[in-house]
Design a protein around this motif. Structure first.
Motif, short mmCIF file in Angstrom:
data_model
loop_
_atom_site.label_atom_id
_atom_site.label_comp_id
_atom_site.label_asym_id
_atom_site.label_seq_id
_atom_site.Cartn_x
_atom_site.Cartn_y
_atom_site.Cartn_z
N LEU A 154 -9.11 -6.94 -9.46
CA LEU A 154 -8.55 -7.70 -8.28
C LEU A 154 -8.92 -6.65 -6.96
O LEU A 154 -9.04 -7.29 -5.72
N ILE A 155 -9.54 -5.48 -7.02
CA ILE A 155 -10.06 -4.83 -6.02
C ILE A 155 -11.15 -5.30 -5.25
O ILE A 155 -11.41 -5.49 -4.23
N VAL B 177 -11.99 -8.61 -5.54
CA VAL B 177 -11.46 -9.81 -5.02
C VAL B 177 -10.85 -9.33 -3.51
O VAL B 177 -10.94 -10.29 -2.60
N GLY C 71 -12.59 -10.96 -0.38
CA GLY C 71 -12.12 -12.21 -0.43
C GLY C 71 -11.24 -12.51 0.82
O GLY C 71 -10.54 -13.62 0.95
N LEU D 95 -9.83 -16.48 0.36
CA LEU D 95 -8.66 -16.83 -0.08
C LEU D 95 -7.71 -16.88 1.16
O LEU D 95 -8.07 -16.46 2.19
N VAL E 68 -2.82 -10.48 -3.47
CA VAL E 68 -3.87 -9.43 -4.32
C VAL E 68 -3.43 -8.14 -3.98
O VAL E 68 -3.55 -7.54 -5.11
#
Lengths: 342, 437
Positions: free
Chosen positions: B109-110, B112, B116, B120, B128
């Motif tokens: 997730l880091i 992302v 992101g 997103l 996140v």
């Protein structure tokens, strides 16, 4: 016994997934000085890996952790025996990991060159050394009584070990070149395509040499002759190799990359299947060899860990595939203008 | 060269360096998540500037925490192979679960979160960061559970010449682990709070970006105040548990030699390990150690002399580490209470801001002192009462370890310097004020 065999398979699978995922960013990091000429092209290369490399590297931690949990004696013996080689890999990974984050923070050419060098070394060295290490394991290592290792770092650099190193390097270079074909555009993409085309015959040649060399340097084929169905794995690997070339010629880069992923997973399992039940065979005396059966954890630990893996690995795969899908688009020149880009 | 000694040095250097980055990551992730959520809720761009500014410090720090953590998992194998072979059945699974169930989420997730912003929705992007924060603390929980097992081994039996798992639940629910988890996480959140307050104070002193840093300071102040008080109450419970389960550590942290009732604490002492006494004792208060250990001033506390010499930890280091930790813990409570009264007039309190700026290193020292106490105080055991450190190392040549130790020091030194340089540079530059989308 069955539980131990299942765990042996999972152990192989985790290494295979690690090589399949982190493999392309090792490859692309090694190729960077050759295909990315300008700073923008280098940034494009790094941004093509940026969102994903960290998650990929956790497969290494998981493979290591699972070795510890399921086969503690193998974990202990393998990593203490291959001490210097593993330390080299770890230092390389450390430098590579921070380079991605640090490089973009300052624009000076000296600063960027420093971290570019670290990315190259940190990608090239693990690619080569993982191959050297696994080939040596396939071949057997000088393990004496009481799990005391008698070898040296230089002893790992024997012909078969080096052949394994070159094989991994070639697998990852092609894998990385194909990733850049997918993720970049313009001159950089053209150079990546050219690199993939040039490297493919090399990959094929080394793979053939390795398959033949394995017959003379190891006992891996014994398991294949005992259960000929396993030859399918070699066939699949070769099919992957051929697929790379076919799809590359059609500029179907996604399919070519998947073929390459299949090749890497196949190549890993080629070794793992041949190795079974050995995990760290002794070249001094087979009775000193560590196997899935004499090194495994207790049935309770294996069962608990199996439950954990069965629940969590699919979850991990789901969110990693989600993340890959999120970042499937090409890295564009516009992307580089955003503050958060590397 | 002695492989055991060098391996101990190397592990100490590697973990202590790792723990310069981990606590900030643990705490700052929650603070950044909170800021981003405030932005999503209110659409106030100040919160976005805050998220970006602190987010960058978080990311530089996170990168260093990750890469220094990777080596630790492998050092159990490279340097402590006899330990790994002996307890891997129990200990290995905890590390494997950490990677599978927590660290994967954080690391995936880091990327992302970094890349992101445009992929997103704002809400998803903030979510996140919350997931990163929870996964980070979950990671810590597994690692601390593993460490707690080394401090107080439970749920195992000796079979087939090694420690084998018999009760997994006993390991993950044992009181020692829960206390250690609460203590370490609270310490990490305090550290993050002080870093945010200190850096905010720097800009407030210069009277720049006042809105951004006043808000940042106040968020961190609440975190710092709550957890400083919490850790003192929890620490008291922790001490009681240590008195019961690790009597040698307790005796060493108070330089307590003779078994006595109404055992005293010494505000200051110079332990003389050779002659099994304290060369100097100043400010001894009778009964306090008994009270802190057993919540009874008349309780008997076992002294170091009650234990064989080869089962005692190094007294001086343990004693000093404990005092440093406790003194700083008391300071954190005091200064955050002062902060509470100054929260609405921060800019007009330059002296307080200066104190907060110069307090940034203190929680780092407190966190490291806590670990020195936990680990040195556990000696000579690698697993308390079960296996000695001297029996745990790999059968490898010391020269190999010496080379890697030197490499560790050089590489970590350079990376630490580069990381510090980047953070200081980023802090000096200050936040970019976000105006457009």
């Amino acid at each position: 016994m069955l539980l131990e065999t299942i765990w042996f398979g999972l152990w192989g699978l985790l290494w295979a997934v690690f090589f399949m995922t982190d493999g392309f960013d090792f490859g692309a990091g090694t190729l960077m000085p050759f295909v990315a000429k300008t700073d923008d092209e280098k940034r494009m290369t790094i941004n093509a890996l940026g969102p994903l490399w960290d998650g990929n590297e956790v497969w290494l931690l998981t493979a290591g952790g699972v070795t510890f949990a399921a086969f503690p004696l193998v974990y202990a013996t393998m990593f203490s025996s291959l001490y210097s080689a593993l330390m080299l890999i770890l230092f390389a990974l450390i430098l590579r990991g921070v380079s991605f984050e640090f490089r973009s923070q300052i624009e000076g050419p000296g600063w960027r060159r420093l971290w570019d060098t670290c990315i190259f070394i940190g990608s090239f060295l693990p690619a080569l050394l993982f191959g050297v290490a696994f080939a040596n394991i396939f071949q057997g290592l000088p393990l004496a009584a009481d799990n005391v290792y008698k070898g040296t770092l230089l002893g790992l650099l024997n012909p078969y070990g080096l052949c394994g190193g070159l094989l991994f390097l070639a697998l990852f270079l092609v894998h990385g070149a194909l990733w850049l074909c997918i993720k970049t555009e313009g001159a950089l993409q053209q150079r990546a395509i050219a690199a993939a085309n040039k490297l493919w015959p090399v990959e094929l040649a080394i793979a053939v040499i390795f398959l033949v060399f394995t017959k003379f340097a190891t006992n891996l084929y014994d398991n294949y002759f005992a259960t000929p169905a396993f030859f399918l794995v070699i066939l699949l690997t070769v099919a992957g190799l051929v697929g790379i070339k076919v799809f590359l010629a059609r500029q179907a880069f996604f399919k070519a990359w998947f073929s390459s992923a299949l090749t890497i997973v196949g190549a890993t399992f080629f070794g793992i299947i041949g190795l079974y039940p050995n995990m760290f065979p002794s070249s001094i005396n087979p009775k000193y060899s560590l196997t899935a059966h004499n090194s495994a954890s207790s049935p309770l630990t294996l069962k608990i860990m199996l439950t954990v893996v069965i629940i969590f690995v699919p979850i991990v795969l789901i969110y990693q595939i989600w993340a890959y899908n999120l970042f499937k688009d090409k890295v564009t020149a516009e992307d580089l203008t955003y503050e958060e880009s590397y | 060269m002695d492989a055991v000694f060098l391996s101990r040095l190397q592990f100490a250097a590697a973990t202590m360096f790792h723990f310069l980055f981990v606590p900030l990551t643990l705490g700052l992730s929650f603070i950044v998540a909170w800021m981003e959520t405030q932005y999503v809720r209110t659409q106030d761009k100040t919160y976005l500037s805050m998220t970006r500014f602190w987010g960058k410090i978080f990311l530089i720090n996170f990168a260093l925490g990750v890469v220094t953590g990777i080596t630790l998992e492998f050092q159990f194998g490279t340097n402590w192979s006899r330990y790994s072979a002996y307890v891997g059945d129990v200990f290995g699974s905890l590390l494997a679960i950490e990677a599978t169930a927590a660290f994967f989420l954080e690391s995936t997730l880091i990327g992302v979160w970094i890349f992101g912003w445009r992929k997103l929705s704002a809400k998803a992007h903030a979510t996140v960061m919350w997931l990163i924060a929870f996964a980070g603390s979950l990671s810590a929980i597994w690692i601390l559970t593993a460490n707690a097992w080394m401090q107080h081994p439970v749920g195992y039996t000796i079979r087939n010449g090694r420690a084998e798992l018999v009760d997994f639940l006993a390991i993950v629910t044992q009181k020692f682990a829960i206390l250690q988890i609460l203590h370490t996480l609270a310490g990490a959140y305090i550290l993050a709070a002080f870093v945010v307050m200190g850096i905010s104070a720097y800009h407030l002193l210069k009277k720049q970006h006042i809105e951004i840093f006043t808000r940042s300071f106040r968020i961190a102040l609440v975190v710092g105040l709550v957890f400083s008080i919490f850790i003192a109450i929890e620490g008291d419970q922790h001490a009681v548990d240590i008195a019961e389960k690790q009597p040698t550590k307790l005796a060493a942290m108070e330089a307590h030699w003779e078994t006595t009732r109404r055992a005293p604490i010494h505000l200051f002492a110079i332990p003389d390990e050779e002659n099994e006494r304290n060369a100097v004792e100043i400010g001894s208060i009778p009964g306090v150690l008994s009270f802190l250990s057993f919540h009874d001033v008349n309780a008997e506390v076992r002294g170091l002399k009650d234990f064989p010499k080869d089962e005692r930890p190094p007294v001086t280091i343990t004693f000093i580490a404990f005092r440093v930790m406790v003194a700083l813990g008391a300071y954190f409570i005091l200064i955050t209470i002062v902060g509470w009264f100054k929260r609405n007039k921060l800019v007009e309190s330059p002296l307080f801001l200066k104190i907060m700026l110069f307090s940034i290193p203190l929680p780092y020292i407190a966190n490291e002192a806590g670990w020195v106490l936990a680990e040195v105080g556990r000696q000579p055991w690698i697993v308390y009462g079960l296996m000695k450190t001297s029996q745990a190392a790999s059968p490898i040549d010391g020269s190999q370890v010496l080379v890697s130790l030197i490499a560790f020091i050089l590489i970590y030194g350079l990376l630490g310097a580069a990381g510090l340089f980047l953070v200081v540079r980023h802090v000096r530059k200050g936040p970019a004020v976000v105006t457009a989308d």
